[in-house]
Design a protein around this motif. Structure first.
Motif, mmCIF file in Angstrom:
data_model
loop_
_atom_site.group_PDB
_atom_site.id
_atom_site.type_symbol
_atom_site.label_atom_id
_atom_site.label_comp_id
_atom_site.label_asym_id
_atom_site.label_seq_id
_atom_site.Cartn_x
_atom_site.Cartn_y
_atom_site.Cartn_z
ATOM 1 N N TYR A 170 1.697 2.836 -9.200
ATOM 2 C CA TYR A 170 0.946 4.078 -8.999
ATOM 3 C C TYR A 170 1.709 5.230 -9.613
ATOM 4 C CZ TYR A 170 -2.087 1.890 -5.488
ATOM 5 O OH TYR A 170 -3.003 1.119 -4.837
ATOM 6 N N HIS B 249 5.449 4.702 -8.347
ATOM 7 C CA HIS B 249 5.773 3.778 -7.279
ATOM 8 C C HIS B 249 5.206 2.409 -7.619
ATOM 9 C CE1 HIS B 249 6.564 2.427 -3.165
ATOM 10 N NE2 HIS B 249 5.461 1.713 -3.347
ATOM 11 N N SER C 204 3.798 -3.660 6.444
ATOM 12 C CA SER C 204 2.954 -2.494 6.197
ATOM 13 C C SER C 204 3.432 -1.757 4.953
ATOM 14 C CB SER C 204 3.032 -1.570 7.405
ATOM 15 O OG SER C 204 2.463 -0.328 7.119
ATOM 16 N N GLY C 205 2.484 -1.442 4.068
ATOM 17 C CA GLY C 205 2.812 -0.684 2.866
ATOM 18 C C GLY C 205 3.370 -1.530 1.751
ATOM 19 N N CYS C 206 3.285 -2.868 1.876
ATOM 20 C CA CYS C 206 3.909 -3.682 0.840
ATOM 21 C C CYS C 206 3.041 -3.790 -0.405
ATOM 22 C CB CYS C 206 4.248 -5.073 1.367
ATOM 23 S SG CYS C 206 2.835 -6.165 1.552
ATOM 24 N N GLY C 207 1.735 -3.698 -0.243
ATOM 25 C CA GLY C 207 0.886 -3.782 -1.424
ATOM 26 C C GLY C 207 -0.310 -4.715 -1.248
ATOM 27 N N LYS C 208 -0.637 -5.051 -0.018
ATOM 28 C CA LYS C 208 -1.746 -5.973 0.224
ATOM 29 C C LYS C 208 -3.071 -5.367 -0.206
ATOM 30 C CE LYS C 208 -0.759 -6.070 4.610
ATOM 31 N NZ LYS C 208 0.421 -5.166 4.584
ATOM 32 N N SER C 209 -3.310 -4.108 0.213
ATOM 33 C CA SER C 209 -4.575 -3.476 -0.144
ATOM 34 C C SER C 209 -4.663 -3.288 -1.650
ATOM 35 C CB SER C 209 -4.708 -2.127 0.552
ATOM 36 O OG SER C 209 -4.710 -2.300 1.946
ATOM 37 N N THR C 210 -3.530 -3.017 -2.268
ATOM 38 C CA THR C 210 -3.511 -2.857 -3.721
ATOM 39 C C THR C 210 -3.927 -4.165 -4.392
ATOM 40 O OG1 THR C 210 -1.686 -1.307 -3.422
ATOM 41 C CG2 THR C 210 -2.072 -2.120 -5.652
ATOM 42 N N GLN D 105 -10.173 -1.724 4.574
ATOM 43 C CA GLN D 105 -9.315 -1.361 5.704
ATOM 44 C C GLN D 105 -9.823 -0.068 6.337
ATOM 45 O OE1 GLN D 105 -5.232 -0.829 4.480
ATOM 46 N NE2 GLN D 105 -4.448 -0.982 6.552
ATOM 47 N N GLU E 131 -7.672 -6.481 6.788
ATOM 48 C CA GLU E 131 -7.477 -6.252 8.223
ATOM 49 C C GLU E 131 -8.797 -6.003 8.939
ATOM 50 O OE1 GLU E 131 -4.322 -3.531 9.179
ATOM 51 O OE2 GLU E 131 -3.388 -3.913 7.232
ATOM 52 N N HIS F 20 -2.430 -8.706 9.954
ATOM 53 C CA HIS F 20 -1.073 -8.480 10.450
ATOM 54 C C HIS F 20 -0.745 -9.450 11.565
ATOM 55 C CE1 HIS F 20 -0.112 -5.212 8.040
ATOM 56 N NE2 HIS F 20 -0.993 -4.389 8.534
ATOM 57 N N GLU G 30 -1.485 8.896 -0.722
ATOM 58 C CA GLU G 30 -0.623 8.029 -1.516
ATOM 59 C C GLU G 30 -0.006 6.931 -0.650
ATOM 60 O OE1 GLU G 30 1.099 10.872 -5.048
ATOM 61 O OE2 GLU G 30 2.057 11.032 -3.106
ATOM 62 N N SER H 219 -0.270 3.712 2.268
ATOM 63 C CA SER H 219 -1.131 2.631 2.733
ATOM 64 C C SER H 219 -1.646 2.968 4.130
ATOM 65 C CB SER H 219 -0.342 1.333 2.771
ATOM 66 O OG SER H 219 0.488 1.314 3.913
ATOM 67 N N GLY H 220 -2.652 2.219 4.566
ATOM 68 C CA GLY H 220 -3.244 2.464 5.875
ATOM 69 C C GLY H 220 -2.213 2.490 6.995
ATOM 70 N N GLY H 221 -1.379 1.462 7.033
ATOM 71 C CA GLY H 221 -0.382 1.382 8.096
ATOM 72 C C GLY H 221 0.619 2.527 8.040
HETATM 73 N N1 ATP Z 1 -3.032 6.290 -4.507
HETATM 74 C C1 ATP Z 1 -1.750 5.996 -4.406
HETATM 75 N N2 ATP Z 1 -0.835 6.740 -5.067
HETATM 76 C C2 ATP Z 1 0.468 6.457 -4.974
HETATM 77 N N3 ATP Z 1 0.978 5.466 -4.238
HETATM 78 C C3 ATP Z 1 0.128 4.663 -3.558
HETATM 79 C C4 ATP Z 1 -1.283 4.891 -3.613
HETATM 80 N N4 ATP Z 1 -1.885 3.961 -2.847
HETATM 81 C C5 ATP Z 1 -0.896 3.189 -2.319
HETATM 82 N N5 ATP Z 1 0.319 3.604 -2.754
HETATM 83 C C6 ATP Z 1 1.611 3.011 -2.414
HETATM 84 O O1 ATP Z 1 1.569 1.656 -2.740
HETATM 85 C C7 ATP Z 1 2.179 0.874 -1.729
HETATM 86 C C8 ATP Z 1 1.258 -0.243 -1.318
HETATM 87 O O2 ATP Z 1 0.105 0.289 -0.701
HETATM 88 P P1 ATP Z 1 -1.001 -0.642 -0.053
HETATM 89 O O3 ATP Z 1 -2.087 0.239 0.432
HETATM 90 O O4 ATP Z 1 -1.382 -1.673 -1.034
HETATM 91 O O5 ATP Z 1 -0.217 -1.292 1.150
HETATM 92 P P2 ATP Z 1 -0.697 -2.345 2.238
HETATM 93 O O6 ATP Z 1 0.065 -3.562 2.030
HETATM 94 O O7 ATP Z 1 -2.160 -2.446 2.231
HETATM 95 O O8 ATP Z 1 -0.204 -1.648 3.558
HETATM 96 P P3 ATP Z 1 -0.890 -1.579 5.010
HETATM 97 O O9 ATP Z 1 -0.698 -2.868 5.642
HETATM 98 O O10 ATP Z 1 -0.115 -0.512 5.679
HETATM 99 O O11 ATP Z 1 -2.309 -1.205 4.779
HETATM 100 C C9 ATP Z 1 2.553 1.805 -0.615
HETATM 101 O O12 ATP Z 1 3.936 1.982 -0.633
HETATM 102 C C10 ATP Z 1 1.871 3.107 -0.937
HETATM 103 O O13 ATP Z 1 2.714 4.184 -0.641
#
Ligand code: ATP
Ligand code: ATP
Ligand code: MG
Ligand code: MG
Lengths: 251, 306, 258, 287, 258
Positions: free
Chosen positions: C11, C18, C40-46, C81, C160, C193, E134, E136-138
């Motif tokens: 991103y 990041h 949490s925040g590892c990148g699953k949603s991405t 989510q 989730e 989770h 920026e 993630s949800g968590g």
């Molecule tokens: N639009 C964005 N701009 C910059 N960074 C982003 C953006 N979206 C997500 N990130 C970063 O990318 C990383 C992964 O985000 P992601 O949403 O994929 O996490 P996740 O695994 O789904 O987390 P969670 O379980 O908390 O939902 C996070 O560190 C987040 O800060």
């Protein structure tokens, strides 16, 4: 409603007091009660009624055409970046040109009194609708769009089912602004271009006799028209965008 | 408005090319002849139906004449000559409408103003109905007579007649050039003082406005034009001789109160069209720099039918 | 069916960049249900958004049935989510669920019928006439699930999906997903989770490392089908698998970080 | 795809070549994409007006020459402005800005008050709705009495008219604040000032900006309208004078001037808006 | 501290009316941590909103320290279920957390310091400069928690605050809440769907019936403090309590309904 009446009554009382205080010449600025009495008498004046209907025709027609042009154009430009990019300089160049200055030019091209004023009204009323539509399309929640996209809907379907409904309240606000502007421009055009009928043409006649009371009475009717139109639009807004109002909870 | 398509039918019996015409006038006494002619049926006698229309300014009227949505308009000679010179269009005066007399175009100042005469206007704000018009010419002539430079000595404020009394009273302007009925009104209501009559000297009996169509129109509808000329002439005649007739039609198209109408001064309603007289307008315009060169008005005038 | 090769996503640009995905390889067979767990925040949603074609990965490839994903593939449904923002406030709940069915060319009556059934299945038999903002959080989430299930996609991505409902409803929904999959042969990728849940519903569990996400390990779940909330969870194999996933998750992260 | 759509939309929004984060990333191509239509339209205009030969529609080439003669042939010391130009342009622009600024301040403050207080709104809304419908030309006589001729009356005319889009949009923006945002502010008992500056204003900012943008162009228009009657100088005064003296090329010159002025103002405005609302733009394109 | 008497709330009017709360009685002592569990859509969020003074209950009374709640009481913090919408997208994460501290009259440096500490505590030490969208949800959910904790309210209301984070983080956050409460004597009302969690963190668990919500039963949690994720959960008392809450929940609802 009650509060609105109270507020209006308060303002009227202050205006009346000012008018009677002798600070201004009653001939130049008659007290509000005189103006209201004159406004009341105008209701039965067939000549004035014809003028009102002329104004309504130009105003309503101009507004309708303006919305029919601006809303689709706004959607088109809001969704086709290339077209928007190319047209933008022209739009921004044309927008600040006062429509009333165009009257002589439009007159030359249009041998039809209502058509002249209508064109001028359209020119002025197009912009708020156009701009609000473009802004509204930009303000759509991306999660909502992604949702439809993930179900395999095309861009057109997303436009129709997400972007348009969620931009609609914004477009509608633009229409409300345009409604007021259209009325203003209608009257202004009648004042500046004359013509066979219209509240503005009536005002020219009133001015000629230095009848400030009649002139202001006609102004009062303009206000009433605008007020009524807005009331209708606000109702329509509440009714059509119940989800918008309720979700945000109002104030 | 008028509808050009439906009006081109030839009139019954009279052989007119066009029986229905639109005519623009201002909401002032100057153009009352048309309402008199209308009321007394002079147009009907000629087989004409006239639709009068109120117009606020010359610039709003000219394009309508040019594109045919108006047939005839009462326009100030100043404007016609100017437009002709600028080649905005080719115009024809079909009849004279109004001519100045003393006490109908005057300069007024507020009741307690220190200004006593035209000389006192130096450096002051003077309102006229619009820039580059008869008003500027008339006041300019008075300034010149008083030994001032008409182009530099005052600040011109373009202000429509109806707005001027208020501006005068609030002190926004120092003096106003006004015509009737505003003149009578402002003296009566707020005690404004007249410091000069502008229609004297070189401006005495100055031609003000005529009934004007385009050259193309005059050529295309000669019979209609003649019919109009005959009818309006009768109207002019009555207006010039019967003040009451003028007062009577005023409420048809203005909001002038009867008491004001009864006392206001009126100009002359000429019944002939004289090139010599109207040439004065062009000559004076040239003298005061409103024209680029010598201008002959004769080609503009259409002879009146007998 | 689904083939993710060396997927990377970053991103932003410059000093604020990041990296969210650090090279993910993942294969999902036709009809398989794969659970993804990770901090949490590892990148699953991405990862899920990339598969859905909603963001363009910086590097790597995603193939669905051997065609590379360039834009959103057809026949796909996603439960986001952020479910509350993915429902349309100007439509009733019933219309929200029925809307995607237009893609299926179903007529009005059929759509309405399907929506009603899906809502009934998620325990909201009388919500069709309400608006999303008249529902509680958990109910909204169930509407989003109903919408995805009613669509009967061949690939279903869920982020989730059971986070906001109570334990009892959660179990019901888990069983619902299993039964729908069985009857309609969907391929499902489910982010969760809850380690128990991942073992209970999954054919396979993929564990991701903390950001930037990589695959930390995989575990095939060899539990008998159909599963049963009480019986399955009492199997020794279940307990062992749960512990193993737990260990994988714990080992690979000391602390989740922004 | 949305992502690109939104980016392009915003990048195209103004004359500035720099994007929000300050990097210049537009090549020649993007400039061409932005301006290619302009020469086409000008050429069509030139050809069309030459064909028509109407004194009311002079060709653009003649308008430009005339503009140069009238206004831009002055001495270098006066930035090439002629006496007529400097005596009329500067006062106009001054009134334009002060009128618009006044309208913005009044409109935003009033709009938020009305958007957040149902009671206040109920009391004054009918009056406002009534006032909004009254055309400024009909009010100019009244303003002349109250404010006298000159700048105060012209400012009143401008403010009176251009305040409405700002007011309406601000009321809308403030009223339809996301309920959870206002609840969060309420729960943490933020003070009035904090709610105003930190929650309501930023949340309503996108709509307020839309309103301000509409009214900026309206302010240019009203600047002209307010100078048509009882003015001593100004661009509107000039246009009016050109019209009345039938100098039609001069009148067109005035309109071209207004168009350019509006274009520059709008571009500047969008540039500022892009910086102020960068959160909004990014929140709307990512996620 | 908190005293809820016969609280009723009905949404809407006429035929569309929906009774969410059917007469709730609840007492929370100073410094107590009460967990509320109940089926999805039963009225938990409605109860929390009423206590926070965000909606006017149709009937009944809420007293905080013996004064009736008419509007939002002071010294209160809420973690909303819809955390992503409760963060302000125009502020950085750090500013979001620091904003309420202005109420405490802290200066800029102190606010920033407190925000940084709170973010560190929820496992987001380097997120302060980012924007909510920026994350993630968590991560967003943890920001909302950090904001509430940094404020150090005397009454803290949390609506499913740990729903979007992974198991490990969830345990850390549970311990964080327990420790903050111990050090700052907060009174906490925590809504959760996780029965284990309710027993682990709560001094008392209140179970609600399905809509319209009433109190189905209460259970005092007499486990030793401080609690420990591994040791406490292995205690026989924990297992028994968990089973009891589970039974209460199950008995009182056959199926959650709209
Ligand atoms: N639009 C964005 N701009 C910059 N960074 C982003 C953006 N979206 C997500 N990130 C970063 O990318 C990383 C992964 O985000 P992601 O949403 O994929 O996490 P996740 O695994 O789904 O987390 P969670 O379980 O908390 O939902 C996070 O560190 C987040 O800060
Ligand atoms: N704005 C509203 N208008 C009408 N009904 C509402 C509204 N908000 C909530 N409800 C109804 O009130 C009931 C209780 O809602 P509430 O949000 O309190 O449930 P909850 O216990 O928090 O559920 P969950 O665990 O799913 O979040 C639900 O049945 C819901 O449909
Ligand atoms: Mg996620
Ligand atoms: Mg809830």
């Amino acid at each position: 409603m009650v509060r609105g009446v109270v507020g209006a009554a308060g303002l009227l009382a202050v205006a009346e007091a000012l008018g009677r205080s002798g600070l201004v010449d009653p001939v130049l600025l008659p007290p509000i009660s005189t103006v209201l009495a004159a406004a009341f008498q105008l209701v039965v004046n067939p000549e004035f009624l014809a003028d009102i209907s002329g104004t309504l025709t130009v105003w309503g027609g101009g507004l309708l055409v303006a919305v029919l042009i601006a809303a689709p154009l706004g959607v088109l430009l809001g969704t086709l970046p290339a077209a928007e990019l190319a047209v933008r300089p022209l739009i921004e160049f044309l927008r600040p040109i006062p429509s009333v200055v165009l009257i002589p030019l439009v007159t030359l091209l249009m041998p039809w009194d209502h058509g002249i004023k209508g064109t001028v009204v359209v020119y002025a009323a197009v912009w708020p609708v156009l701009i609000n539509t473009m802004y509204g399309l930009r303000d759509v929640d991306p999660v909502a769009k992604d949702t439809l996209r993930s179900f395999g809907f095309g861009e057109l379907a997303i436009l129709r089912r997400v972007s348009l409904p969620s931009a609609a309240p914004f477009v509608f606000t633009g229409v409300r602004v345009a409604t007021a502007i259209a009325l203003i421009v209608t009257i202004s055009a009648e004042l500046l271009a004359g013509g066979a009928d219209g509240i503005g043409a009536f005002m020219i006649r009133a001015q000629s006799g230095l009848r400030t009371d009649i002139m202001l009475a006609a102004t009062v009717w303009t206000g009433i028209l605008g007020f009524a139109a807005n009331a209708v639009l606000v109702r329509a807004h509440r009714w059509a965008f119940r989800w918008h109002v309720t979700k945000a909870g109002g104030a | 408005g008028s509808n050009t398509t439906s009006t081109s039918s030839t009139g019954g019996g009279s052989g007119l090319e066009k029986t229905e015409i639109s005519v623009a006038v201002s909401a002032i006494a100057d153009h009352s002849a048309i309402y008199i002619a209308q009321e007394r049926g002079f147009f009907k006698e000629e087989g004409l139906t006239v639709k009068p229309e109120i117009t606020p300014s010359t610039i709003a009227t000219l394009p309508k004449l040019l594109n045919g949505s108006l047939d005839i308009a009462a326009i100030a000679y100043f404007g016609v000559i100017h437009a002709q010179e600028e080649k905005t269009g080719d115009f024809r005066v079909v009849a004279d409408a109004y001519q100045a007399k003393e006490n109908i175009f005057e300069i007024v100042v507020p009741k307690d103003s220190k200004i006593q005469d035209v000389k006192g206007l130096e450096g002051k704000r003077v309102s006229i109905a619009s820039l580059g018009s008869i008003g500027q010419l008339a006041v300019g002539a008075s300034l010149k007579t008083a030994g001032l430079d008409p182009n530099k000595s005052v600040n011109w404020v373009p202000l429509p007649f109806p707005a001027a009394p208020a501006a005068l009273q609030s002190g926004s302007i120092d003096a106003a050039w006004l015509t009737e009925p505003f003149l009578t009104n402002v003296q009566k209501e707020s005690g404004a003082r007249v410091i000069a009559d502008t229609m004297t000297g070189s401006m005495a009996d100055f031609p003000i406005a005529g009934w004007v169509g385009t050259a193309e129109w005059a050529k295309k509808y000669p019979k209609t034009m003649a019919a109009f000329q005959r009818a309006i002439l009768k109207g002019q005649q009555i207006a010039s001789s019967d003040r009451k007739a003028v007062e009577k039609v005023l409420p048809n198209y203005t909001q002038i109160k009867p008491d004001v109408a009864a006392v206001m001064n009126l100009g002359t309603f000429p019944t002939s069209l004289s090139a010599a007289r109207i040439q004065r307008v062009a000559d004076l315009m040239l003298e005061y720099g409103f024209l680029k060169g010598k201008f002959d008005v004769a080609p503009l005038l259409v002879p009146l039918p007998q | 069916m689904l083939d993710v090769v060396n997927l990377r996503h970053t991103y932003g640009e410059g000093p604020n960049a990041h990296q969210a995905l650090g090279g993910i390889d993942l294969k999902v067979a036709e009809g398989e249900l794969v659970c993804v767990v990770g901090p949490s925040g590892c990148g699953k949603s991405t990862l899920l958004r990339s598969i859905a074609g909603l963001i363009q990965p910086t590097e790597g490839q995603i193939r669905i049935r051997d065609t590379t994903v360039a834009e959103t593939p057809g026949d796909l449904a996603v439960v986001f989510q952020d479910y509350s923002r993915s429902l349309f406030p100007w439509m009733s709940v019933g219309d929200n669920v029925a809307l995607p069915l237009r893609q299926r060319g179903q007529d009005r009556a059929a759509r309405r019928q399907a929506a009603a059934e899906a809502l009934e299945a998620v325990g909201l038999p009388s919500a069709a006439g309400k608006y999303p903002w008249e529902l509680s959080g958990g109910m909204q989430q169930r509407v989003a699930i109903a919408r995805a299930l009613a669509y009967r996609p061949s690939l279903l991505l869920m982020d989730e999906p059971f986070g906001s409902v109570d334990a009892q409803t959660r179990e019901d929904l888990e069983d619902l997903v299993l039964s729908v999959r069985r009857h309609h042969r969907m391929t499902i990728l489910l982010i969760t989770h809850d380690i128990d849940e991942s073992v209970y519903v999954g054919d396979r569990v993929v564990v991701l490392t903390k950001s930037p996400a990589r695959v930390a390990g995989e575990l095939a779940v060899d539990l008998p089908s159909p599963r049963d909330q009480i019986a399955t969870r009492q199997l020794p194999a279940f307990v062992r698998l749960r512990a193993e996933v737990g260990r994988l998750v714990r080992d690979k992260q000391q602390h989740s970080e922004a | 795809m949305t992502v690109t759509t939104v980016t392009d939309l915003h990048d195209g929004a103004g004359p500035s070549p720099a994007s929000a984060n300050g990097t210049v990333r537009h090549g020649l191509g993007s400039v061409i994409r932005r301006v290619w239509l302009v020469p086409i339209v000008i050429i069509a205009w030139e050809l069309g007006t030459r064909q028509a030969e109407s004194p009311f529609f002079p060709p653009p080439s003649r308008i430009l020459v005339h503009m140069h003669e009238l206004w831009f042939s002055g001495p270098a010391s006066a930035l090439y402005l002629t006496e007529e130009a400097s005596a009329n342009f500067l006062p106009s622009i001054g009134r334009l800005f002060s009128g618009w600024a006044l309208a913005c301040i009044l409109g935003i403050v009033l709009g938020i008050a009305l958007g957040r207080s149902r009671t206040l709104f109920d009391y004054v809304n009918p009056i406002f709705e009534f006032a909004r419908a009254i055309p400024p030309p009909a009010l100019i006589p009244l303003f002349i009495i109250i404010f006298k001729i000159g700048t105060p009356m012209q400012l009143a005319t401008i403010v009176y008219t251009v305040i409405w889009p700002i007011l309406i949009n601000t009321i809308d923006g403030a009223r339809y604040l996301d309920s959870l945002h206002s609840e969060t502010a309420q729960v943490f008992r933020l003070s009035r000032a904090q709610r105003f500056f930190r929650i309501i204003l930023p949340a309503a900012a996108p709509k307020i900006f839309a309103g301000m943008r509409v009214s900026l162009s309206m302010a240019v228009i009203l600047m002209v309208v307010s100078e048509l009657v009882g003015a001593l100088n100004g661009i509107g005064y000039l246009i009016q004078a050109k019209q009345q003296t039938l100098d039609l090329a001069g009148m067109w010159g005035g309109m071209v001037l207004l168009g350019l002025l509006g274009y520059v103002l709008n571009g500047t405005f969008l540039f500022v808006e892009r910086h102020v609302l960068s959160w909004h733009r990014q929140a709307r394109q990512t996620n």
